[in-house]
Design an enzyme around this catalytic site. Structure first.
Site: not given
Ligand code: GLN
Length: 455
Positions: A66, A141, A165
């Site tokens: 990532k 994400s 995410s």
């Molecule tokens: N979807 C969540 C957010 O937008 C989690 C993002 C994440 O875990 N990095 O904050």
């Protein structure tokens, strides 16, 4: 194993992975490829094996990183313009541990810029497409990570999970995704989002692979003082016929019929194999989303304040004085969603609003933690869906931040409480992949993964 037995070479595996990455270029999975270095490393592993020298447990296994993990290989962009020029002098602890076992990073993969999002549409490099239906989102994400594994380009990928995410894109693409107990794996060298919930974890095809990756990467790190003393793999960890808790209080109207169906089928399967199912009342969880979207922006606004155009990354060259260097650099360098969260975060931390928002959110967070503690007095694991819907259409929610935030309603409470959670794919009638998640008490990570092996 095949590499050690000489039935396939590391070079061949890396070449195949790079070939597949090129085949699926339309999916916009990679932010950069690591072709030359990956092939060099593969050649070195093949040489060692030919010479009978010892190699690591992941020798020659191609993986995707990532693009928010720092390492000198390639540029760590966090899918943002502001970090696009960044070549890191340091290596994240998790990456160093994987590399020490011989894993080979073939490329960096796309994410919502700075991991802010649930679809990988907030990336400076454009959205990644869903592996099962390219008109839909990859989830986020860690969308690039999930799709790289689901399309079998790589054996595994790294991810970060601050509010879902890893688990949500894993479930949108039909692979395993694990968010460990907060502090199980070092976050040293990972671009920070919300420091009190950020976790490093993985995407794999099987729980067995997940177990191996956890054994390799979990553990205390002097460079990250939030890491827990070593616990993964330290004692016997098979729960006999675990009792499974199901949460009653979620608004079931908000959950898509195919997801409810998958839950019902999974519960029936567990009952049939002799598991006791208990219903849990967890009325505080409905506040978790609101709490998360106060606490996470507060922390990430503070973390992102270091990106000022002075120390690293992009700088707007036209700015004529210091204040406009900051302003113009941040204006150009961040995506709209990053800016929205920076503003929310600074608002909830500002004097006059701190007590009303941030402090209150932290108090509710404590209640959420206590509610889970009570729940785990009644069951070993909790089973819930990962998200209310399967993968949605590209563009469907990207201009409606609240609709996008609502997708996180089932994943964020777990991060607020620091609990381990494994998303696993289930069979369903839906054409789209569906995942459910098992949640355990803190440090039950290996028991949880072992249970998934049985499932
Ligand atoms: N979807 C969540 C957010 O937008 C989690 C993002 C994440 O875990 N990095 O904050």
């Amino acid at each position: 194993m095949k590499i050690a037995n000489k039935t396939v070479t590391a070079t061949r595996l890396v070449e195949d992975a790079l070939k597949k990455a090129a085949e699926f270029a339309d999916y916009n999975i990679f932010t950069s490829l690591n072709t030359d270095l990956a092939l060099q490393k593969a050649a070195e592993i093949d040489r060692k094996i030919a010479a009978g020298e010892p190699v690591g447990r992941l020798a020659g296994v191609p993986y995707a990183l990532k693009d928010n993990f720092l390492s000198p290989e390639g540029h760590t962009t966090a899918s943002s313009k502001i970090l696009e020029p960044l070549q890191s002098p340091i290596t994240a602890t998790a990456v160093a541990k994987l590399e020490a076992e011989g894993a080979i990073m073939i490329g960096r993969v796309n994410l919502d810029s700075f991991a802010h999002g649930s679809s990988t549409e907030n990336s400076y490099f454009g959205p990644t497409k869903n592996s099962a239906d390219p008109t839909r989102v990859a989830g986020g994400s860690s969308g690039g990570s999930a799709v790289a594994v689901a399309l079998d380009i790589v054996q595994f990928a790294t991810g970060t999970d601050t509010g879902g995410s890893i688990r949500q894109p894993a479930s949108f693409n039909g692979v395993y995704g694990f968010k460990p107990t907060y502090g199980a794996i070092s976050r040293y060298g990972v671009v920070a989002m919300a420091s009190s919930t950020d976790c490093v974890g993985f995407f794999t095809h099987t729980p067995e692979d997940m177990d191996l990756l956890m054994q390799i990467t979990a553990g205390q790190d002097p460079n990250d003082t939030t890491t827990l003393p070593d616990f993964y793999g330290q004692k016997s960890t098979t729960a006999t016929k675990p009792t499974i808790g199901i949460i009653k209080d979620f608004d079931t109207d908000a959950i898509a019929p195919e997801i409810k169906q998958a839950m019902t089928a999974q519960i029936a399967k567990l009952q049939k194999s002799g598991h006791q199912i208990v219903e849990l009342e967890m009325p505080t969880l409905k506040y978790a989303l609101a709490v998360y979207y106060v606490v996470a922006p507060a922390e990430l606004a503070s973390n992102l304040s270091r990106h000022d155009g002075i120390r690293y990354g992009y700088r707007n060259a036209e700015a004529s004085d210091l204040a406009s260097v900051y302003a113009k650099t941040r204006h150009d360098g961040f995506m709209p969603e990053n800016k929205r969260r920076i503003m929310i975060g600074n608002f909830v931390l500002s004097s006059g609003f701190y007590d009303a928002y941030y402090l209150k959110a932290q108090k509710v967070r404590t209640l959420i933690i206590e509610e889970y503690q009570k729940a785990f007095a009644k069951c070993d694991f909790i089973l819930t869906p990962v998200s209310p819907n399967p993968a949605f259409k590209l563009g469907e929610k990207v201009n409606d931040p609240v609709a996008m935030y609502l997708e996180d309603v089932l994943s964020v409470p777990i991060n607020l409480a620091g609990l381990p959670s494994l998303a696993f794919p289930v069979k369903s009638d839906s054409a789209l992949p569906i995942g459910l998640q098992l949640v355990g008490p803190r440090r039950s990570d290996q028991t949880l993964i072992n249970f998934a092996k049985e499932l």
